[in-house]
Design a protein around this motif. Structure first.
Motif, PDB file in Angstrom:
ATOM      1  N   UNK A 110      -3.676   5.243  23.673  1.00 49.91           N
ATOM      2  CA  UNK A 110      -3.656   6.594  23.509  1.00 49.91           C
ATOM      3  C   UNK A 110      -4.388   7.355  24.836  1.00 49.91           C
ATOM      4  N   UNK A 159      -3.936  10.214   9.638  1.00 46.22           N
ATOM      5  CA  UNK A 159      -4.880   9.367  10.256  1.00 46.22           C
ATOM      6  C   UNK A 159      -5.325   8.428   9.357  1.00 46.22           C
ATOM      7  N   UNK A 166      -2.385  11.390  14.529  1.00 47.01           N
ATOM      8  CA  UNK A 166      -3.043  12.473  13.675  1.00 47.01           C
ATOM      9  C   UNK A 166      -2.460  12.635  12.362  1.00 47.01           C
ATOM     10  N   UNK A 197      -4.044   6.229   7.328  1.00 51.01           N
ATOM     11  CA  UNK A 197      -3.110   5.972   6.094  1.00 51.01           C
ATOM     12  C   UNK A 197      -1.972   5.372   6.576  1.00 51.01           C
ATOM     13  N   UNK A 212      -9.457   1.234  18.847  1.00 49.24           N
ATOM     14  CA  UNK A 212      -9.475   2.681  19.036  1.00 49.24           C
ATOM     15  C   UNK A 212      -8.832   3.263  19.939  1.00 49.24           C
ATOM     16  N   UNK A 246      -5.130   8.101  28.335  1.00 49.91           N
ATOM     17  CA  UNK A 246      -4.660   8.014  29.890  1.00 49.91           C
ATOM     18  C   UNK A 246      -5.420   6.914  30.644  1.00 49.91           C
ATOM     19  N   UNK A 263       0.025   8.207   0.397  1.00 49.34           N
ATOM     20  CA  UNK A 263       0.111   9.630   0.297  1.00 49.34           C
ATOM     21  C   UNK A 263      -1.557  10.127   0.156  1.00 49.34           C
ATOM     22  N   UNK A 264      -2.413   9.203  -0.290  1.00 43.72           N
ATOM     23  CA  UNK A 264      -3.613   9.555  -0.387  1.00 43.72           C
ATOM     24  C   UNK A 264      -4.629   8.746   0.225  1.00 43.72           C
ATOM     25  N   UNK A 265      -5.423   9.209   1.064  1.00 46.48           N
ATOM     26  CA  UNK A 265      -6.633   8.263   1.771  1.00 46.48           C
ATOM     27  C   UNK A 265      -7.102   7.309   0.848  1.00 46.48           C
ATOM     28  N   UNK A 314       0.811  -1.264  -0.255  1.00 49.96           N
ATOM     29  CA  UNK A 314       0.113   0.166  -0.063  1.00 49.96           C
ATOM     30  C   UNK A 314       0.897   1.162  -0.155  1.00 49.96           C
ATOM     31  N   UNK A 315       0.212   2.267  -0.226  1.00 46.31           N
ATOM     32  CA  UNK A 315       0.870   3.819  -0.422  1.00 46.31           C
ATOM     33  C   UNK A 315       0.237   4.777   0.382  1.00 46.31           C
ATOM     34  N   UNK A 335       2.031  -3.131   4.891  1.00 45.35           N
ATOM     35  CA  UNK A 335       1.721  -4.419   4.040  1.00 45.35           C
ATOM     36  C   UNK A 335       0.805  -5.357   4.520  1.00 45.35           C
ATOM     37  N   UNK A 380      -8.486  -5.305  30.346  1.00 42.84           N
ATOM     38  CA  UNK A 380      -9.325  -4.244  29.663  1.00 42.84           C
ATOM     39  C   UNK A 380     -10.318  -4.696  28.827  1.00 42.84           C
ATOM     40  N   UNK A 400       1.763   2.678   5.359  1.00 45.98           N
ATOM     41  CA  UNK A 400       2.310   1.851   4.185  1.00 45.98           C
ATOM     42  C   UNK A 400       2.681   0.349   4.649  1.00 45.98           C
TER      43      UNK A 400
END
Lengths: 500, 1130
Positions: free
Chosen positions: A324, A363, A360, A365, A287, A326, A271-273, A268-269, A369, A337, A367
């Protein structure tokens, strides 16, 4: 004046004659291509690239997310706490596997188109005839990949070998044996024409990848000795080894994508969503852990089965200090959890190229694989095959499994195991080593352990409804959408067990 | 003697009895209501004939005599009559006016007639100028009984048998108003004249009005088809009206106009006689001054429009062939008039407020904390709010009510300046318009500039007429996402879903230590309105439309017309979103800027021959032949970048972005060639026939269907002109019948061809993107237009010379060959193929009732009532065996709300029937998995289980009944109009309510939620209580019926002469309101609401609206407006 009027009337009459016929109404498409324009070597590359583009589906389907659900999600190496956990509980609806069904057949169709058009292309249009053969071999490999996935999930499926031109020709199912025979024949061709490696475009199909798929198809048919040959051929290529240059966890960093442990990966690449991005692989981290999208993880049973010093705990994680929020970090243990360990192979933490240190900005996106085949799998399969062929483990079997264990920093497997003990050990090793990579399902079915292990798993994890996983569950329901639209299609027995 | 009794009490004496006195007193006070009691009073008053035989009788005796023989009452003071000599009259059949004129000539007493009251009073003063004159008709006959009145007074007289009149006027500036039934009222300034002779022209009745039809115009009385006409005087007025469709909302029966989005600059949705297409556009074709256009898109300014005609039935619309199926809206703009030279300026200022901010009741901070903690407790997850956090939260009170924070008063400024001038050969209309509209949500606005030049030039002795119509418009729109599919850029979503009363509007209002406790160390949470200022999305449109035609009269009756029109548009979209910490996803990625641009050119070349002649005074014939050639070209590109050196650049310099995002471009062209013919034949003003045929060829159609034929026939019978019909008060009785075939070609260019898409992206090294080629679709060379066959029956009834006018139409139309993306089995590798399958029907009734309730002197009250009923039904869908429906497009977060089902209407809500909540200790046989607090649903198919098969049609999002009721009351210089509009038999799914409940932001999450402590709660327990697959159920569905006071308007024309402003022609001040009140049971902001998922936010309405009408999902709130306006003409 009169003359003027006559002239005018003539003009009028002339203007009423439509500018002769339909020629004027020809529709010319400037932004799209047609069959007639696809004739050059560049076009041949583009047609094969079009097949590769199918693998990430629309960003959700197929290798981007759905396939991992269907494969590991229906085994004891994956669980979750989201509404989607119904799938883990084998609570399927009839369209459970529609996404993969659709994408895989799209790949079949595109591969058929590529093969058809490239074969028709003038050899002289290619700089080297080997390029033409290689491109056809790549397309053959990708068609086999689609059928590998389809037969594993659905059993008998329509075997389509020509481009679809007529919407009225509705395909019927072919016996899985016919499909396997075709895959074996196609792979035999592909193995000849595919290169061992590529310098840059490592996402393309190689000899090794074709051998690996062949081994898998043979193993499904329990053709152990032929499978052994295929596996030995991979090893003999001398291209692959295990990643030992850094820790096990580092293998999963974006920057390690070119390591020669990988045999076939879906790239995958970032640069673009929306462009060639596999952000939805983030399915695998909850999440609140690293802002992934989903809620799935590794059952605690797998985590507890691991050696205390197992290096693979870098990617099978109980420790929440990387979380992510606290309040999640404060909680300490993922197992307490979430009820499961975090699978860190496809986690945001591995994004050392696209977004080091920040969830962020870029977010969603990455690379990262999607791994289809890697050398650790080959070694462990070799151990499995040697054990089955020899009526028990031989030295080669031990050597293969211990190479993998050594890399994980755990002691060699106890010597002198019986065939059954060794088989179980290989399965446990494979479960830990390959979790999240979609091998467990084939492993359990091949060894006729699927129903037993799944029922045990559902009871152990309290997913008690329904608990009686029977042989019908080895195949997914034929998608209801297909059944509704195609009168020539027949359902699988599990269709009758599906929930609405 | 009753008279003398009253004399003492009241200095004025009114004859007859007490009852009459009271009535007349009332009449005097509320003088304008008199007319209401007597229809056609004016006609009566002036033509009464009397038989009088009096000798040496006093004036009082004469008055009694007149009162006995007529319905008139006299109003006078006794002392005024003292000087009048006794009279001798011996006349049979004498006109009342003549009697009165005889008496009051040459004395200082005069009289005036106010309806049925004759007022006797002294002449104003000695300086009065006496004006005499004769009133005649165009044919030279003298006209008796004509009312002659001094403008803005009640002083007046009526002409005698010989058409003569005498009247005293105060000064030379006085204006005399001559009015007579059946004739056009005329106003004449006295100036220095003492004799004024007047010629009155016959008033053109509504029947004589000319109606614009396709490729020409026709007298309304000769119409055979169903065409609604709305002219300028009946347009809706109001501050935020920016689209021509809004001018006629509720005014034309069967033309339903509604809101897709209430945001500034959004286009409305217009449906003529229902929806014909499942996935094509259902918008009509627009024809502006002869130029056909697919959409108006804010290109035509409402101030420039003179009239709008809507071709509703197939016999009228078939002349537009493949584009006529959804009806045709013909717009005629204003033009210069010979001999007139005017400059008009108008300004309007509107203040807008959210129509109903109290619609939703949100939780305060304390309730929110409690509900969240209780929900976590139920789920067994850790409590989100610890006691330490709660004590901090309590310190800051009830928290934020975001509904109060996001809205602002909006305002609209509208300016219009127009100039008309005309000589015999050259006529000009020029206008410029500017509109600046600030929305009720910050950072939403719309700005529009529009200019128009219309020019008419006659040449070669009127043999050649050149007509130019041109306009330029430039719009700019700042929008935010208000679609169901928008993420964080949708402010409404942020509030209903993520609106958290704890977060303060201004974070700095909280001590840092407190923030750390509640939100986490160093974390600054985003708040719902953050994004409003940050997300920047602007659309601009520049359009130029020009249509030039030349008509050459070859011989009498035969003309050749050639017309060249062009419509060029350039639209741009700019979008920028800065990096916002804590904001996870929006429509575009953070720190990226996107630019897009499209250019569209439509050209239309038409040649026409028209022949019209009347033979033998009885046979009127018009023959028309048209050849037209249209081409459409669209071209666009888009580019984007991110990682900017500085985000201050916003969208202004893509080159400063380190990462280039994939650009895109497209180009598409199509052609439409047509041959059209029409014959209109009328016999003896009794029978009218019309037949049209159009032959269309389009490049879009499949090779096997390049050309299509679209015929129509229609006839009308004017019964009132038949000799056997002899009912004097019936001025019009006409029957109409028509049949025709129309088409709709609204599918994408290139849709029929098998195409290979060259943009399939992949990467094989993780660094570079490669573009592959994949087969995009299966071709369909049979593809063609949707075909609608329609019949229409109508009758028209006019009473009392069209004072009461009724028009009723009944229609039925069936659309076949529906364009439909027919699903293919996934194993073929393609999702669908565009094909012509299925059929849909619309049936309905339309009623238009226009009445002149009062027309008396300077008091006039008119009403228009429109009513329409339409029933849509999907007749056939091509569905796989055993499948009974097709799910509609999803809304919001993949929520299925509707389905297409044979026998049902489009936009049918499709879901579950609510049965109740499972109580504690109960087990439900149908839903054995349900736990207390779960919602229970009905087993509608009776199979013993509740599952997806139990879904059924719950309602419909498209109203079946629509009506409008307009009233206009003028009295002197005052005008009051009010317009009621409404719909009935429609349902709305208020998703805001459901989402707010699910995400525990609304008070309903506390009040209505079932809990063991609240066993009477009607909504299921816990967040996600409804479960998204069950959103669509009859508990959540509401009636969307409403009646609204769309417009209330009061205007006053200043008496400019009196004010000494003679250089001003007219000066009108007005105050109006829009949507002042609405009667509805609907719980959201406003019942006129629609939300779509993916459709464009401006420009053409999204085509998925036909399947998901009636959903209220994060839509822009509707507004209530107060508008002040001034209009001045020179």
């Amino acid at each position: 004046m009169r003359k003027n009027i006559i002239t005018l009337i003539c003009i009028v009459i002339l203007s009423f004659i439509p500018n002769s016929c339909d020629n004027d109404l020809t529709e010319e498409l400037k932004g799209s291509l047609s069959e007639a324009t696809l004739t050059s070597e560049t076009d041949a590359f583009a047609l094969v690239d079009g097949c590769y583009s199918t693998l990430l589906g629309d960003g959700f389907e197929y290798y981007a997310r759905d396939l991992s659900w269907l494969l590991d999600g229906s085994t004891d190496v994956m669980m979750g706490n989201a509404p989607e956990t119904g799938r883990v509980q084998m609570k399927w609806n009839e369209n459970e596997a529609l996404g993969v069904w659709r994408s895989a057949f799209r790949l079949v169709g595109r591969a058929n188109t590529a093969i058809d058009l490239i074969e028709k292309m003038d050899d002289a249009k290619f700089e080297d005839i080997a390029i033409k053969k290689r491109l056809i071999a790549e397309a053959l490999f990708l068609r086999c990949l689609a059928y590998n996935d389809l037969t594993g999930l659905f059993g008998d499926v329509p075997l389509l070998l020509e481009p679809v031109k007529d919407a009225g020709l509705l395909p019927a199912r072919d016996p899985v044996a016919t499909v396997y025979a075709q895959i074996e024949a196609d792979l035999a061709t592909a193995i000849v024409d595919l290169p061992k490696t590529y310098d840059v475009e490592i996402g393309r199909a190689t000899k090794g990848a074709a051998y690996n798929m062949l081994a898998k198809i043979l193993l499904r048919q329990k053709k152990y000795s032929e499978a052994k040959t295929a596996l030995d051929n991979i090893i003999a290529l001398g291209v692959y080894d295990l990643y030992t240059e850094g820790s096990f966890g580092e293998l999963w960093l974006e920057s390690r994508r070119k390591d020669n442990e990988f045999i076939f990966i879906v790239m995958s690449q970032a640069d673009d969503y929306n462009v060639a991005s596999n952000h939805h692989i983030k399915w695998f981290s909850p999440w609140s852990y690293d802002l992934g999208w989903a809620w799935v993880g590794v059952p605690k049973e797998i985590f507890y089965a691991m050696h205390a010093n197992d290096a693979r705990k870098e990617v099978i994680i109980d420790d929440l200090s990387g979380a992510y929020y606290q309040y999640v970090r404060d909680y300490g243990s993922a197992i307490s959890f979430y009820g499961f360990a975090i699978l860190g192979k496809y986690s945001g933490n591995n994004r050392d190229v696209t977004a080091p240190g920040s969830p962020w900005g870029t977010y969603g996106r990455s690379k990262l694989n999607v791994v289809k085949y890697r050398y650790a799998d080959v070694l462990l399969l070799k151990a499995d095959v040697e054990n089955e062929l020899g009526g028990g483990p031989n030295a080669a079997a031990y050597a293969a499994i211990n190479e993998v264990r050594a890399r994980a920093g755990i002691p060699d497997l106890q010597a002198g195991l019986t065939q059954v003990q060794f088989r179980d050990s290989v399965l446990i090793e494979r479960a830990i080593e390959l979790v999240g990579e979609g091998h467990r399902r084939d492993d359990l079915i091949r060894h006729e352990l699927y129903e037993e292990m799944m029922n045990a798993h559902l009871i152990a994890t309290g997913q008690t409804n329904p608990t009686n996983v029977t042989q019908e569950y080895r195949l997914y329901p034929i998608p209801r959408t297909e059944l509704d639209l195609n009168p020539n299609m027949t359902p699988n027995p599990v269709n009758a067990l599906a929930i609405y | 003697m009753k008279k003398s009794l009253i004399k003492g009490l009241f200095p004025y004496v009114i004859s007859r009895n007490v009852l009459k006195i009271i009535i007349v007193m009332k009449l005097t006070i509320f003088i304008f209501f008199t007319g209401f009691l007597s229809v056609a009073a004016e006609g009566y008053s002036q033509n009464v004939r009397l038989n009088i035989s009096l000798h040496n009788a006093s004036i009082q005796e004469l008055i009694s005599e007149i009162e006995d023989q007529s319905e008139f009452n006299f109003f006078y003071r006794d002392d005024q009559l003292e000087d009048i000599a006794n009279v001798n009259i011996e006349e049979d059949d004498i006109l009342l006016s003549e009697v009165l004129n005889n008496i009051f000539t040459g004395i200082n007493i005069t009289y005036s007639v106010v309806d049925k009251v004759i007022v006797i009073r002294p002449k104003e003063n000695a300086q009065d100028l006496e004006i005499t004159g004769t009133v005649t008709s165009l044919t030279g006959e003298t006209l008796p009984g004509v009312t002659v009145r001094i403008k803005n007074t009640r002083t007046g007289t009526i002409t005698g048998l010989d058409g003569n009149f005498t009247i005293d006027v105060p000064d030379a500036n006085s204006i005399l108003v001559f009015s007579f039934v059946g004739y056009a009222t005329q106003e004449i300034q006295v100036e220095s004249r003492s004799r004024i002779d007047v010629v009155l022209e016959l008033e053109t009745t509504r029947l004589d009005e000319v109606v614009v039809i396709g490729y020409g115009s026709i007298r309304k009385t000769d119409l055979t088809g169903s065409i609604a006409t709305v002219t300028e005087e009946n347009f809706n007025l109001g501050g935020s009206i920016s689209n021509p469709e809004q001018l006629i909302q509720g005014r034309a029966a069967g033309v339903q106009i509604s809101t897709i989005s209430a945001q500034p600059g959004a286009v409305p949705l217009i449906r003529i006689r229902g929806n014909n297409s499942l996935q094509g556009s259902n918008q009509p074709l627009y024809v502006v001054d002869g130029l056909p256009m697919e959409s108006l898109d804010n290109m035509i300014d409402v101030n420039d429009i003179e009239s709008m005609e809507i071709l509703k039935d197939a016999s009228a619309a078939a002349i537009y062939g493949t584009r006529g199926a959804n009806g045709v809206v013909i717009i005629t703009t204003k033009r210069g008039v010979e001999g007139q030279s005017n400059i008009n300026f108008s300004y309007e200022h509107s203040l807008d407020y959210v129509a109903n901010t109290d619609a939703y009741d949100f939780l305060n901070a304390q309730e929110y904390v409690q509900v969240r903690n209780e929900d976590a407790l139920r789920k067994g997850s850790p409590l989100p709010f610890t006691p330490a956090m709660i004590s901090v939260i309590d310190k800051y009170g009830e928290g934020t009510d975001w509904m109060q924070e996001i809205f602002q008063p909006g305002d609209v400024d509208k300016y219009n300046l127009s100039l008309t001038a005309g000589t015999k050969d050259t006529r000009v209309y020029f206008s410029t318009n500017y509109m600046d509209w600030k929305g009720v949500v910050p950072n939403t606005k719309f700005e529009k500039f529009n200019g128009r030049l219309n020019l008419d030039q006659n040449m070669f002795d009127n043999k050649l007429k050149i007509v130019l119509s041109s306009t330029i418009s430039n719009t700019s729109q700042n929008i935010l996402g208000f679609r169901g599919s928008n993420f964080q850029s949708n402010i409404m979503r942020n509030i209903f879903k993520g609106g958290n009363p704890i977060t303060p509007v201004n974070l700095d209002d909280w001590a840092e230590a407190d923030r750390d406790i509640v939100f986490g160390p160093g974390i600054r949470p985003t708040n719902p309105i953050d994004i409003i200022e940050k997300d920047k999305l602007r659309l601009t449109n520049l359009a130029i439309i020009s249509n030039l035609s030349a008509e050459y009269k070859i011989i009498e009756g035969l003309s050749f017309i050639t017309q060249i029109g062009i419509n060029v548009r350039n639209s741009k979209q700019r979008h920028f979103l800065p990096t916002v910490k804590g904001l996870t996803t929006t429509d575009i990625t953070q720190g990226s800027a996107h630019l897009g641009q499209g250019n569209f050119t439509e050209t239309n070349i038409e040649n026409m021959l028209r022949y019209s002649k009347v033979f033998a005074d009885k046979h009127s014939l018009e023959v028309l032949a048209v050849y037209s050639n249209q081409s459409f070209k669209g071209e666009g590109f888009a580019a984007a970048a991110e990682n900017f050196t500085s985000e201050n650049l916003e969208w202004n310099n893509l080159g400063a972005g380190a990462t280039i995002l994939t650009p895109s471009s497209y180009i598409q062209e199509s052609k439409l060639v047509s041959l059209t013919g029409r014959i209109n034949y009328g016999f003896d003003d009794r029978y009218n026939f019309s037949a049209t045929i159009r032959r269309d060829g389009s490049s879009k159609f499949g090779e096997n269907n390049k050309w299509g034929n679209f015929p129509s026939v229609a006839a009308a019978w004017k019964i009132h002109n038949e000799s056997f019909f002899n009912v004097s008060f019936v001025s019009n009785l006409k029957l109409r019948a028509g049949w025709g075939i129309t088409g709709s070609d609204r599918f994408g260019i290139g849709a029929r061809q098998a195409k290979y898409n060259p943009g399939a992206a992949t990467t094989l090294d993780s660094d570079l993107v490669r573009k592959g080629v994949v087969a995009a679709n299966l071709g369909n060379e049979d593809l063609q237009w949707e075909e609608t066959r329609a019949t229409n029956f109508g009758f028209e009834l006019g009473l009392f010379n069209e004072r009461i006018m009724l028009e009723v139409d009944r229609y039925q139309k069936v659309t076949e060959k529906l364009l439909w993306d027919m699903s293919l089995p996934p194993s073929l590798g393609f999702n669908s193929i565009l094909a012509n399958v299925g059929a849909m029907e619309n049936k309905g009734i339309e009623v238009l009732l226009s009445t002149v309730n009062v027309s008396s002197g300077n008091f006039r009250w008119t009403s228009d009532l429109t009513f329409a009923y339409n029933q849509n039904k999907i007749k056939t869908l091509i569905l796989p065996e055993g499948v009974r429906f097709v799910e509609g497009p999803t809304v919001g977060h993949h929520i299925q709300v509707s389905a297409l089902i044979e026998g049902q209407s489009v936009s049918s809500f499709f879901g579950y029937r609510y049965r109740g909540i499972l109580q504690e200790g109960e087990v439900d046989a149908l839903q054995p998995d349900a736990v207390p607090g779960d919602a229970l649903y009905k087993d509608t198919n009776g199979d013993g289980a509740v599952n997806a098969d139990d879904r059924e049609v719950l309602g419909c999002g498209i109203p079946k009944y629509t009506f409008g009721f307009n009233n206009r009351i003028t009295y002197g210089n005052w005008e009051l109009s009010f317009f009621l509009q409404g719909v009935a038999d429609v349902d709305i799914l208020n998703m805001n309510n459901i989402v707010g409940y699910e995400f525990l932001t609304l008070k309903s999450s506390v009040n209505d939620m079932w809990t063991p402590e609240n066993p009477d709660g009607t909504q299921p327990m816990g967040a996600e209580g409804w479960g998204r697959t069950y959103y669509t159920n009859d508990y959540n569905l509401e009636s969307g019926d409403y009646i609204t006071l769309k417009t209330l308007r009061l205007s006053y024309s200043l008496p400019v002469e009196k004010l000494g402003l003679s250089w001003i022609d007219n000066l009108t001040l007005s105050f109006s309101t829009n949507n002042l009140f609405v009667l509805t049971n609907y719980s959201g902001f406003y019942p006129e609401v629609n939300s779509t998922n993916w459709g464009p936010v401006s420009g053409k309405p999204p085509s998925d609206i036909v399947q998901i009408s009636g959903v209220d999902n994060y839509a822009y709130p509707y507004q209530k407006s107060y508008i002040f306006g001034i209009r001045v003409g020179f």
